[in-house]
Write a protein that holds these residues in place. Structure first.
Motif, mmCIF file in Angstrom:
data_model
loop_
_atom_site.group_PDB
_atom_site.id
_atom_site.type_symbol
_atom_site.label_atom_id
_atom_site.label_comp_id
_atom_site.label_asym_id
_atom_site.label_seq_id
_atom_site.Cartn_x
_atom_site.Cartn_y
_atom_site.Cartn_z
ATOM 1 N N GLU A 138 0.815 -1.207 0.000
ATOM 2 C CA GLU A 138 0.000 0.000 0.000
ATOM 3 C C GLU A 138 0.855 1.265 0.000
ATOM 4 O O GLU A 138 0.329 2.375 0.054
ATOM 5 C CB GLU A 138 -0.932 -0.002 1.222
ATOM 6 C CG GLU A 138 -1.941 -1.146 1.176
ATOM 7 C CD GLU A 138 -2.806 -1.265 2.419
ATOM 8 O OE1 GLU A 138 -3.822 -1.981 2.371
ATOM 9 O OE2 GLU A 138 -2.460 -0.655 3.449
ATOM 10 N N ASP A 139 2.182 1.058 -0.087
ATOM 11 C CA ASP A 139 3.082 2.202 -0.107
ATOM 12 C C ASP A 139 4.347 1.830 -0.877
ATOM 13 O O ASP A 139 4.578 0.648 -1.176
ATOM 14 C CB ASP A 139 3.437 2.625 1.323
ATOM 15 C CG ASP A 139 3.846 4.093 1.407
ATOM 16 O OD1 ASP A 139 3.840 4.762 0.358
ATOM 17 O OD2 ASP A 139 4.155 4.554 2.520
ATOM 18 N N PHE A 140 5.164 2.838 -1.204
ATOM 19 C CA PHE A 140 6.413 2.624 -1.926
ATOM 20 C C PHE A 140 7.605 2.821 -0.984
ATOM 21 O O PHE A 140 7.617 3.754 -0.172
ATOM 22 C CB PHE A 140 6.527 3.601 -3.099
ATOM 23 C CG PHE A 140 5.430 3.446 -4.121
ATOM 24 C CD1 PHE A 140 5.096 2.204 -4.622
ATOM 25 C CD2 PHE A 140 4.733 4.555 -4.576
ATOM 26 C CE1 PHE A 140 4.093 2.065 -5.564
ATOM 27 C CE2 PHE A 140 3.731 4.431 -5.518
ATOM 28 C CZ PHE A 140 3.403 3.182 -6.020
ATOM 29 N N GLY A 141 8.589 1.954 -1.135
ATOM 30 C CA GLY A 141 9.785 2.047 -0.303
ATOM 31 C C GLY A 141 10.345 0.646 -0.106
ATOM 32 O O GLY A 141 9.706 -0.337 -0.490
ATOM 33 N N PRO A 142 11.512 0.512 0.450
ATOM 34 C CA PRO A 142 12.447 1.564 0.856
ATOM 35 C C PRO A 142 13.068 2.295 -0.333
ATOM 36 O O PRO A 142 12.944 1.858 -1.472
ATOM 37 C CB PRO A 142 13.509 0.809 1.653
ATOM 38 C CG PRO A 142 12.899 -0.541 1.954
ATOM 39 C CD PRO A 142 11.961 -0.819 0.841
ATOM 40 N N ALA A 143 13.801 3.359 -0.037
ATOM 41 C CA ALA A 143 14.508 4.104 -1.077
ATOM 42 C C ALA A 143 15.650 3.263 -1.635
ATOM 43 O O ALA A 143 16.095 2.289 -1.008
ATOM 44 C CB ALA A 143 15.039 5.409 -0.495
ATOM 45 N N GLU A 144 16.145 3.640 -2.802
ATOM 46 C CA GLU A 144 17.197 2.871 -3.470
ATOM 47 C C GLU A 144 18.423 2.701 -2.569
ATOM 48 O O GLU A 144 18.986 1.606 -2.483
ATOM 49 C CB GLU A 144 17.571 3.556 -4.786
ATOM 50 C CG GLU A 144 18.791 2.974 -5.495
ATOM 51 C CD GLU A 144 18.628 1.529 -5.960
ATOM 52 O OE1 GLU A 144 19.654 0.853 -6.147
ATOM 53 O OE2 GLU A 144 17.472 1.081 -6.129
ATOM 54 N N TRP A 145 18.852 3.767 -1.895
ATOM 55 C CA TRP A 145 20.039 3.663 -1.051
ATOM 56 C C TRP A 145 19.817 2.705 0.119
ATOM 57 O O TRP A 145 20.724 1.970 0.539
ATOM 58 C CB TRP A 145 20.468 5.041 -0.515
ATOM 59 C CG TRP A 145 19.447 5.706 0.378
ATOM 60 C CD1 TRP A 145 18.472 6.570 0.023
ATOM 61 C CD2 TRP A 145 19.322 5.510 1.789
ATOM 62 N NE1 TRP A 145 17.718 6.952 1.105
ATOM 63 C CE2 TRP A 145 18.229 6.316 2.206
ATOM 64 C CE3 TRP A 145 20.004 4.742 2.749
ATOM 65 C CZ2 TRP A 145 17.801 6.371 3.536
ATOM 66 C CZ3 TRP A 145 19.585 4.815 4.066
ATOM 67 C CH2 TRP A 145 18.491 5.615 4.454
ATOM 68 N N ALA A 146 18.581 2.678 0.640
ATOM 69 C CA ALA A 146 18.286 1.775 1.752
ATOM 70 C C ALA A 146 18.212 0.328 1.281
ATOM 71 O O ALA A 146 18.596 -0.595 2.013
ATOM 72 C CB ALA A 146 16.974 2.180 2.412
ATOM 73 N N VAL A 147 17.727 0.132 0.066
ATOM 74 C CA VAL A 147 17.663 -1.227 -0.485
ATOM 75 C C VAL A 147 19.068 -1.791 -0.640
ATOM 76 O O VAL A 147 19.342 -2.954 -0.317
ATOM 77 C CB VAL A 147 16.932 -1.223 -1.854
ATOM 78 C CG1 VAL A 147 17.010 -2.605 -2.505
ATOM 79 C CG2 VAL A 147 15.485 -0.796 -1.702
ATOM 80 N N ALA A 148 20.000 -0.963 -1.120
ATOM 81 C CA ALA A 148 21.333 -1.440 -1.495
ATOM 82 C C ALA A 148 22.303 -1.575 -0.326
ATOM 83 O O ALA A 148 23.350 -2.216 -0.474
ATOM 84 C CB ALA A 148 21.919 -0.500 -2.538
ATOM 85 N N GLN A 149 22.008 -1.033 0.816
ATOM 86 C CA GLN A 149 22.990 -1.033 1.898
ATOM 87 C C GLN A 149 23.005 -2.320 2.727
ATOM 88 O O GLN A 149 23.834 -2.468 3.630
ATOM 89 C CB GLN A 149 22.745 0.154 2.837
ATOM 90 C CG GLN A 149 21.507 0.052 3.678
ATOM 91 C CD GLN A 149 21.352 1.227 4.645
ATOM 92 O OE1 GLN A 149 22.250 2.062 4.759
ATOM 93 N NE2 GLN A 149 20.215 1.286 5.319
ATOM 94 N N HIS A 150 22.154 -3.269 2.400
ATOM 95 C CA HIS A 150 22.089 -4.513 3.167
ATOM 96 C C HIS A 150 22.735 -5.660 2.384
ATOM 97 O O HIS A 150 22.857 -5.608 1.153
ATOM 98 C CB HIS A 150 20.647 -4.845 3.510
ATOM 99 C CG HIS A 150 19.973 -3.775 4.306
ATOM 100 N ND1 HIS A 150 20.171 -3.618 5.671
ATOM 101 C CD2 HIS A 150 19.107 -2.791 3.940
ATOM 102 C CE1 HIS A 150 19.458 -2.607 6.116
ATOM 103 N NE2 HIS A 150 18.803 -2.086 5.082
ATOM 104 N N ASP A 151 23.146 -6.705 3.109
ATOM 105 C CA ASP A 151 23.788 -7.852 2.452
ATOM 106 C C ASP A 151 22.826 -8.528 1.467
ATOM 107 O O ASP A 151 23.231 -9.006 0.405
ATOM 108 C CB ASP A 151 24.299 -8.854 3.488
ATOM 109 C CG ASP A 151 23.199 -9.326 4.437
ATOM 110 O OD1 ASP A 151 22.144 -8.651 4.501
ATOM 111 O OD2 ASP A 151 23.377 -10.351 5.102
ATOM 112 N N ILE A 152 21.552 -8.584 1.845
ATOM 113 C CA ILE A 152 20.496 -9.018 0.925
ATOM 114 C C ILE A 152 19.596 -7.803 0.722
ATOM 115 O O ILE A 152 19.182 -7.176 1.694
ATOM 116 C CB ILE A 152 19.682 -10.201 1.505
ATOM 117 C CG1 ILE A 152 20.602 -11.377 1.838
ATOM 118 C CG2 ILE A 152 18.598 -10.627 0.522
ATOM 119 C CD1 ILE A 152 19.889 -12.544 2.510
#
Length: 203
Positions: A138-152
């Protein structure tokens, strides 16, 4: 002399009578027997008109009766539907959030989740250490930088209430098992980026 005159008169009378159509009388006056034409020599009194149009074909002259139904057409063959693509599933990083408003316009609730890649309305099952919950995008997210900062890649955001129900902590970042149960029909935020293939079940 009188004999020749008589013959000339007879011939003249015979010619006049023949011209007026009284052939039988002329023959009688001349003293000759009447000869009747053979039956196969008799011509019809009114020959058919040469201008008469040719007869139409029997198919054109015999239209379909009003009461009879026209032959039914063969039923249309329905195209074979394409197989539904396999719904994606896998392991991803999940974060948590809580906002007053969502991209769908619906109020924030327990079942609200967010994703940058899944369309609004998509139904997703989230499992953490044997505990599961069902949510809807029902919403958009996380942001691109937040998606990429994790091991998965962090391709899903859970409502804080759902995160607390699954992990015991409202604000948390954990690895979860996701299963898309049904695609939504709403908008999509992004169609590429870090974790897109994972979200689509391609890795």
């Amino acid at each position: 002399m009188h004999k020749r005159t008589r013959q000339a008169i007879t011939l003249t009378v015979a010619g006049v009578l023949l011209a007026t159509g009284t052939t039988a009388t002329a023959h009688a006056a001349a003293g000759t027997p009447i000869r009747r034409p053979a039956p196969d020599q008799i011509l019809p009194s009114s020959p058919p008109s040469l201008a008469q149009p040719p007869a139409e074909s029997s198919a054109a002259q015999s239209p379909t009766p009003a009461g009879s139904a026209a032959p039914e057409a063969s039923p249309a063959v329905e195209p074979t539907p394409e197989p539904t693509p396999e719904l994606p599933s896998g392991t991803a990083t999940a974060t948590s959030f809580w906002d007053g408003a969502t991209a769908s316009g619906k109020p924030m609730r327990y079942q609200t989740i967010a994703s940058p890649y899944w369309p609004l309305g998509t139904k997703v099952k989230i499992t953490y250490r044997g505990e599961s919950a069902i949510g809807f995008v029902e919403d958009f997210g996380p942001a691109e930088w937040a998606v990429a900062q994790h091991d998965i890649p962090a391709i899903v955001d859970l409502s804080e209430k759902m995160m607390a129900d699954l992990t015991g902590v409202r604000s948390n970042t954990v690895h979860v098992r996701f299963e898309v149960l049904k695609w939504g029909t709403g908008r999509v935020y992004r169609r590429s980026g870090t974790g897109y293939d994972l979200a689509m079940g391609r890795s």
